[in-house]
Design an enzyme around this catalytic site. Structure first.
Site, short mmCIF file in Angstrom:
data_model
loop_
_atom_site.label_atom_id
_atom_site.label_comp_id
_atom_site.label_asym_id
_atom_site.label_seq_id
_atom_site.Cartn_x
_atom_site.Cartn_y
_atom_site.Cartn_z
N ASP A 42 0.82 -1.22 0.00
CA ASP A 42 0.00 0.00 0.00
C ASP A 42 0.85 1.26 0.00
O ASP A 42 2.05 1.20 0.23
CB ASP A 42 -0.88 0.01 1.25
CG ASP A 42 -2.08 -0.89 1.08
OD1 ASP A 42 -2.31 -1.37 -0.05
OD2 ASP A 42 -2.78 -1.13 2.08
N LYS A 64 -3.32 3.94 -3.09
CA LYS A 64 -3.98 5.04 -3.79
C LYS A 64 -2.94 5.93 -4.45
O LYS A 64 -1.88 6.15 -3.89
CB LYS A 64 -4.72 5.92 -2.78
CG LYS A 64 -6.10 5.47 -2.50
CD LYS A 64 -6.90 6.57 -1.82
CE LYS A 64 -6.27 7.03 -0.53
NZ LYS A 64 -7.04 8.09 0.13
N MET A 179 -7.36 9.08 10.07
CA MET A 179 -8.09 9.58 8.90
C MET A 179 -9.05 10.70 9.27
O MET A 179 -10.18 10.74 8.79
CB MET A 179 -8.86 8.42 8.24
CG MET A 179 -7.93 7.39 7.63
SD MET A 179 -8.80 6.06 6.78
CE MET A 179 -9.04 4.90 8.10
N1 SAH Z 1 -3.20 0.29 9.43
C1 SAH Z 1 -2.72 1.63 9.66
C2 SAH Z 1 -3.80 2.66 9.52
C3 SAH Z 1 -4.35 2.77 8.13
S1 SAH Z 1 -5.53 4.03 7.99
C4 SAH Z 1 -2.06 1.69 11.03
O1 SAH Z 1 -2.20 0.77 11.82
O2 SAH Z 1 -1.39 2.68 11.32
C5 SAH Z 1 -4.57 5.36 7.38
C6 SAH Z 1 -4.44 6.43 8.42
O3 SAH Z 1 -3.46 6.06 9.37
C7 SAH Z 1 -3.95 7.76 7.91
O4 SAH Z 1 -4.98 8.53 7.32
C8 SAH Z 1 -3.45 8.39 9.19
O5 SAH Z 1 -4.51 8.84 9.98
C9 SAH Z 1 -2.83 7.21 9.88
N2 SAH Z 1 -1.40 7.10 9.61
C10 SAH Z 1 -0.75 6.11 8.99
N3 SAH Z 1 0.58 6.33 8.98
C11 SAH Z 1 0.78 7.51 9.61
C12 SAH Z 1 1.91 8.28 9.94
N4 SAH Z 1 3.15 7.89 9.62
N5 SAH Z 1 1.73 9.44 10.61
C13 SAH Z 1 0.51 9.86 10.96
N6 SAH Z 1 -0.61 9.16 10.66
C14 SAH Z 1 -0.49 8.01 10.01
#
Ligand code: SAH
Length: 520
Positions: A42, A64, A179
């Site tokens: 992803d 995306k 998100m």
């Molecule tokens: N599975 C992922 C979440 C996926 S949803 C996890 O466990 O982290 C995607 C959302 O995760 C983004 O919109 C943001 O809110 C958050 N996210 C993922 N990576 C991030 C990062 N490095 N810094 C801040 N937010 C992050």
């Protein structure tokens, strides 16, 4: 003993890649990635991790791109099943933890429907990582004994809220909202309407754990305006709760001396990234652009002649780490035993070159005070009489012949010059790092040799850098500075000694001086 997790063909591994910092991968995830045949990943995954994969691995991007889903979820499910049936080992790589807001259950269902075995490897989820890298203690025994993970919208395609945030206003928990950026105003309004004190602290951490991490602090009342002012974007985690005010003052991650600085390291594809590592250690975002491309180039007959007499040289002189590398590559093809090199002494132009020699457990007998060819010539000539001394000088095709001429002329030595590599102009159109540089510029470019200066000057000639950050130029030493002057490129700072450690310290000093004084 090296422990390695043995992976199975026909199995799908759902892996969490962590929040971005490559070092936050789990060992298990890395070991599986190294062995997998197919990787479906992803866009929140740090793509540098793909360098761990086998050369033959098939890498499929399923994230995306600019707002569009490149592969719909149903197709990803089908792809997983199809690849697993072809007896490959498959990694499904997701950002953070695969089971947290990652639609993993839909993929698991598809695998179970087709009787495909799978394993799940958790990863550090964004909320936990962002809290740690911003120094926010997300639980505290007196004020917050629960933590809630929430999502601003259920899936990235829907921009509506599924949750009613009013329900979370009276929980006394630390809220970690994924998100949430697109819906922030609504989320904050609902929390306030639900009765949460408008003075409740809020923090937002953008690109957590990465070199471009930013954080923004305020309260329920101020955070919308504050984040707009800083133009905070996704991916970000929004934290709401009293624990935010308990964070330490030191800001361990964002306060490192080069944090927030984007630095270009021009280097050849083959060179080890020692400078990059040092800069990253101090917090810089580093982009490596291969302004030169070093390739082997030698004359076979000359090599045969030199090797036939290899034990007769009294000195072997290396003027670059590349020279050491190519020389010993050829040497070990011709000889089985290091002793075939004879009783020769070894000189190296500087510490980086010497380090390569020492890696073979060979002693370096002479390194000049300053790492340049002139100083090396001075040191050799001052050391002892070179009259009739047989010397082997290892060079690249762009080395000037000053050293050769001095040793033969002034030193009256018998010098065999062995050219082993050429400095090529690389095709930068294929370099992702160069594209990035063209679009956004950088804070500094650090030059470690004259040839990179010349190649840089050539490469940027036709670029319009007026609308991007215009970098300052740092030089590793006097010779590189001379070339910068010749090219009309202003030198912002020069390392007091021609080695990487001093160069990085000087870089830090430069940015410290140029930092605007803050009021706090
Ligand atoms: N599975 C992922 C979440 C996926 S949803 C996890 O466990 O982290 C995607 C959302 O995760 C983004 O919109 C943001 O809110 C958050 N996210 C993922 N990576 C991030 C990062 N490095 N810094 C801040 N937010 C992050």
């Amino acid at each position: 003993m090296k422990m390695e997790y043995k992976i199975q063909k026909g199995t799908v591994y759902l892996i969490g890649a962590g929040p971005g910092d490559l070092k936050l991968f789990t060992l298990k995830a890395k070991e599986i990635l190294e062995q997998a045949d197919v990787i479906i990943y992803d866009n929140l995954v740090n793509s540098d991790s793909l360098a761990w994969c086998k050369d033959t691995a098939k890498k499929i991007f399923a994230g995306k791109t600019s707002g569009q889903h490149s592969i719909p979820q149903s197709e990803i499910n089908e792809l997983l099943v199809k690849e697993a049936k072809s007896e490959s080992s498959i990694v499904r790589l997701k950002g953070g933890d695969p089971l947290i807001f990652g639609r993993a259950n839909e993929e698991i269902n598809a695998l179970e429907d087709s009787n495909i075995p799978y394993e799940i490897i958790p990863g550090i989820t964004a909320a936990i990582a962002c809290a740690a890298y911003a120094g926010i203690p997300i639980s505290e025994r007196d004020t917050s004994s629960s933590i809630i993970f929430l999502t601003g919208h259920e899936n990235p395609e829907k921009n509506t809220l599924n949750l009613d945030f009013k329900n979370y206003a009276k929980t006394n928990a630390t809220l970690c909202i994924y998100m949430g950026i697109g819906q922030m105003k609504r989320i904050i309004d609902e929390l306030t309407q639900g009765g949460l004190d408008p003075k409740t602290p809020v923090a937002i951490v953008e690109n957590g754990t990465q070199q471009n991490q930013r954080s923004c602090y305020g309260t329920l009342e101020t955070i919308v305006a504050q984040s707009a002012e800083q133009s905070i974007k996704a991916p970000s985690i929004i934290f709401v709760g009293s624990v935010i005010s308990l964070r330490g003052k030191s800001d361990w991650f964002e306060s490192r001396p080069l944090f927030g600085k984007k630095i270009v390291v021009p280097r050849s594809r083959q060179q080890a990234g020692q400078l990059t590592q040092l800069l990253k250690f101090y917090g810089a975002e580093v982009i490596e652009i291969p302004f030169i491309n070093i390739l082997p180039k030698y004359d076979k007959a000359t090599i045969t002649d030199v090797f036939a007499e290899i034990a007769s040289y009294e000195w072997i002189i290396f003027t670059s780490a590349n020279g050491v590398h190519y020389f010993f590559d050829l040497f070990f093809k011709a000889f089985e035993d290091l002793r075939s090199i004879g009783l020769t002494r070894i000189a190296a132009v500087g510490n980086a070159t010497a380090k390569e020699v020492k890696a073979l457990n060979l002693k370096v007998d002479l390194i000049p005070e300053s790492a340049n060819a002139n100083a090396l010539g001075d040191a050799l000539i001052a050391n002892e009489s070179l009259d009739n001394t047989k010397i082997l000088l290892i060079t690249g095709d762009k080395n000037s012949d000053t050293l050769y001429k001095r040793l033969e002329g002034e030193g009256r030595a018998i010098v065999d010059r062995l050219t082993l590599y050429k400095n090529n102009k690389p095709d930068l159109s294929k370099s992702k790092a160069f594209q990035d540089f063209k679009e956004t510029g950088a804070d500094a470019v650090l030059f470690t040799s004259s040839s990179t200066v010349n190649h840089y000057a050539e490469a940027i000639k036709s670029l319009d850098l007026t609308n991007v950050k215009n970098p300052v130029f740092g030089s590793i030493g006097a010779l590189t500075s001379q070339t910068l002057k010749k090219q009309g490129m202003p030198i912002a700072f020069e390392s007091p000694k021609a080695n990487l450690e001093h160069f990085v310290v000087e870089t830090i000093a430069h940015f410290k001086k140029s930092k605007p004084k803050s009021n706090s």
